[in-house]
Scaffold this active site. Structure first.
Site, PDB file in Angstrom:
ATOM      1  N   SER A   1      -0.885   6.440  -0.241  1.00 29.70           N
ATOM      2  CA  SER A   1      -2.208   5.822  -0.183  1.00 29.70           C
ATOM      3  C   SER A   1      -2.523   5.477   1.270  1.00 29.70           C
ATOM      4  O   SER A   1      -1.633   5.388   2.111  1.00 29.70           O
ATOM      5  CB  SER A   1      -2.265   4.564  -1.049  1.00 29.70           C
ATOM      6  OG  SER A   1      -1.952   4.859  -2.398  1.00 29.70           O
TER       7      SER A   1
ATOM      8  N   LEU B   1       0.881  -1.154   0.000  1.00 27.51           N
ATOM      9  CA  LEU B   1       0.000   0.000   0.000  1.00 27.51           C
ATOM     10  C   LEU B   1       0.924   1.210   0.000  1.00 27.51           C
ATOM     11  O   LEU B   1       1.667   1.436   0.956  1.00 27.51           O
ATOM     12  CB  LEU B   1      -0.921   0.004   1.219  1.00 27.51           C
ATOM     13  CG  LEU B   1      -2.075   1.025   1.198  1.00 27.51           C
ATOM     14  CD1 LEU B   1      -2.995   0.782  -0.003  1.00 27.51           C
ATOM     15  CD2 LEU B   1      -2.885   0.963   2.479  1.00 27.51           C
ATOM     16  N   ASP B   2       0.906   1.967  -1.080  1.00 23.96           N
ATOM     17  CA  ASP B   2       1.889   3.019  -1.293  1.00 23.96           C
ATOM     18  C   ASP B   2       1.914   4.049  -0.174  1.00 23.96           C
ATOM     19  O   ASP B   2       0.936   4.224   0.556  1.00 23.96           O
ATOM     20  CB  ASP B   2       1.622   3.726  -2.626  1.00 23.96           C
ATOM     21  CG  ASP B   2       1.692   2.773  -3.807  1.00 23.96           C
ATOM     22  OD1 ASP B   2       2.490   1.830  -3.728  1.00 23.96           O
ATOM     23  OD2 ASP B   2       0.944   2.973  -4.772  1.00 23.96           O
ATOM     24  N   LYS B   3       3.029   4.758  -0.107  1.00 24.27           N
ATOM     25  CA  LYS B   3       3.222   5.795   0.911  1.00 24.27           C
ATOM     26  C   LYS B   3       2.140   6.859   0.831  1.00 24.27           C
ATOM     27  O   LYS B   3       1.660   7.342   1.862  1.00 24.27           O
ATOM     28  CB  LYS B   3       4.610   6.434   0.733  1.00 24.27           C
ATOM     29  CG  LYS B   3       4.947   7.517   1.736  1.00 24.27           C
ATOM     30  CD  LYS B   3       6.335   8.065   1.477  1.00 24.27           C
ATOM     31  CE  LYS B   3       6.689   9.189   2.444  1.00 24.27           C
ATOM     32  NZ  LYS B   3       8.050   9.714   2.198  1.00 24.27           N
TER      33      LYS B   3
END
Length: 312
Positions: free
Chosen positions: A128, A124-126
């Site tokens: 997001s 889960l991206d930074k």
């Protein structure tokens, strides 16, 4: 013994493989239990790796083995923006730092310490936010991020730009990333500037890159569901323990998953008719470079070494 079951398969199978297929533990965890003498087959302690179960044999785990497996922690975190799910770069903060006593919502069987092996099951991206599962459980990891996983993920995405039917059609089916076709996705409009994505894969920054390809800019991205596990009303920055029921449901999804078919299956080649070895060289349409005359009377000639000019 705390757990036991009779193997009813038709063929012998490695103990570690069968325990993994049953969802008891991962193969690596099974090997560790065997080495520690915590596994029995028909009342006999097994200590050698690679042992196989025969049809009709009963395998048992000791109470100590069950306690070790039950103590594996799996958590659900509502990750805020600004934390990375994986290994952090200098200056970044990993999301696992949020798994503390102060940020616990409800009750948990244990509070992870410095030696915790919690790992994110899916990125889960930074930039997001939303649902992130972290676990020490190898079986659960395989169910969620294994190569045959069919666990879907749901996202609510706010975008900038005009949303058209043509763009939605491309987002649902027709895009490719890094030269590979994406799996079909469910994409619906939830309101003005808001889309709901349901994906069956997790390519790097997939939703952001998909939107960019159709000239939409992601303004906010929140994951709200992974398989049967929902974010619900868990506050941002808080975590809770994954329930046994949720774990079982995730593993059940992986057990019913069908192997993915290759996108470009190789065509079956017709088998060549058998022929005597001496006749094959004449019938081959081409001859490999290292091939030569064949036959029972052929002998290779050993050539003398060639003189070499030294490099100056």
């Amino acid at each position: 013994m705390a757990w036991s079951k009779t193997y009813e398969g038709a063929e012998p199978v490695r103990i570690n493989k069968w325990l993994a297929l049953e969802g008891v533990c991962s193969r690596r965890e099974a090997d560790a239990l065997i080495e520690q003498g915590l596994v029995e087959v028909d009342g006999k302690t097994i200590t050698e790796l690679g042992e196989r179960l025969e049809p009709g044999q009963t395998i048992s785990l000791s109470a100590k083995a069950s306690r070790k497996l039950d103590s594996q922690l799996s958590v659900i975190l509502n990750k805020p923006v600004g934390f990375v799910s994986g290994t952090p770069e200098p200056g970044e903060t990993p999301a696992v730092r949020l798994i503390t006593q102060q940020r616990l919502s409800g009750q948990a069987p244990a509070i992870p310490g410095r030696n915790s092996k919690l790992a994110p099951l899916g990125r889960l991206d930074k930039d997001s936010r939303g649902l992130l599962i972290l676990s020490e459980d190898g079986v659960l990891a395989k169910a969620i991020i294994g190569p045959l996983s069919e666990v879907d993920k749901e996202y609510v995405v706010k975008v900038g730009g005009e949303i058209t039917e043509e763009k939605l059609k491309l987002l649902r089916h027709g895009l490719e990333l890094d030269g590979r076709q994406l799996r079909p996705a469910k994409v619906n409009v939830e309101g003005k500037g808001t889309l709901r994505f349901v994906l069956n894969e997790g390519r790097n920054r997939q939703i952001r890159r998909m939107c960019s390809l159709v000239h939409l800019k992601v303004l906010d991205l929140q994951r709200i569901r992974v398989g049967p596990v929902e974010l619900g009303n868990l506050p941002e920055g808080k975590w809770r323990a994954l329930s046994h029921k949720e774990r079982a449901a995730l593993i059940a999804m992986s057990k019913t998953a069908k192997p993915q078919k290759s996108s470009s299956p190789a065509k079956a080649r017709p088998k060549a008719a058998s022929a005597p070895v001496s006749d094959q060289a004449e019938k081959l349409p081409y001859r490999p470079k290292n091939d030569g005359p064949r036959g029972p009377n052929f002998k290779r000639t050993k050539l003398p070494p060639r003189p070499r000019t030294p490099i100056k």
